[in-house]
Design a protein around this motif. Sequence first.
Motif, short mmCIF file in Angstrom:
data_model
loop_
_atom_site.label_atom_id
_atom_site.label_comp_id
_atom_site.label_asym_id
_atom_site.label_seq_id
_atom_site.Cartn_x
_atom_site.Cartn_y
_atom_site.Cartn_z
N GLY A 1 22.77 -29.53 -96.43
CA GLY A 1 23.80 -29.52 -97.46
C GLY A 1 22.81 -28.19 -97.99
N THR A 2 21.97 -28.20 -97.68
CA THR A 2 20.73 -27.51 -98.54
C THR A 2 20.25 -26.26 -97.88
OG1 THR A 2 18.56 -28.11 -98.18
CG2 THR A 2 20.17 -29.14 -100.20
N ARG A 3 19.40 -25.15 -98.53
CA ARG A 3 18.53 -24.14 -97.62
C ARG A 3 17.03 -24.96 -97.35
NH1 ARG A 3 21.54 -19.92 -95.38
NH2 ARG A 3 19.36 -18.62 -95.79
N THR B 1 19.16 -29.34 -105.76
CA THR B 1 19.49 -29.90 -105.01
C THR B 1 19.92 -30.29 -104.18
OG1 THR B 1 19.04 -27.87 -102.84
CG2 THR B 1 20.53 -26.97 -104.76
N VAL B 2 18.67 -30.87 -103.68
CA VAL B 2 18.18 -32.27 -103.17
C VAL B 2 18.07 -32.57 -103.75
CG1 VAL B 2 15.78 -33.49 -102.13
CG2 VAL B 2 16.73 -30.81 -101.61
N SER B 3 18.77 -34.86 -103.33
CA SER B 3 18.60 -35.63 -104.58
C SER B 3 17.27 -36.55 -103.83
CB SER B 3 20.44 -36.49 -103.65
OG SER B 3 19.72 -36.71 -102.46
N PHE C 1 13.75 -28.03 -106.34
CA PHE C 1 14.31 -28.27 -105.86
C PHE C 1 15.42 -28.56 -105.89
CE2 PHE C 1 10.95 -27.18 -103.37
CZ PHE C 1 10.91 -26.05 -102.83
#
Length: 72
Positions: free
Chosen positions: A21-23, A48-50, A46
């Motif tokens: 779900g990320t780049r 967007t990374v959990s 980053f």
Amino acid sequence: MDTRYIKSDPEIMSGVPCFQGTRVPVQNLFDYLVGPSSLNEFLADFPTVSREMAVAVIEAAKGQLLDHALVA
């Protein structure tokens, strides 16, 4: 390896394995950890990374390494 958190798609980052779900390439996480940065710094850079995703990838890599070491 558990691939719930990793995706490789030729349409995203030319197929480089990224967090689902990320780049964000998974390699970035390991580059941070090998360098002077911490997991918290990686997560801040980053967003967007959990944490769950990052820890799961680290644990999966650890498992692969230990499994391979036991076979050798």
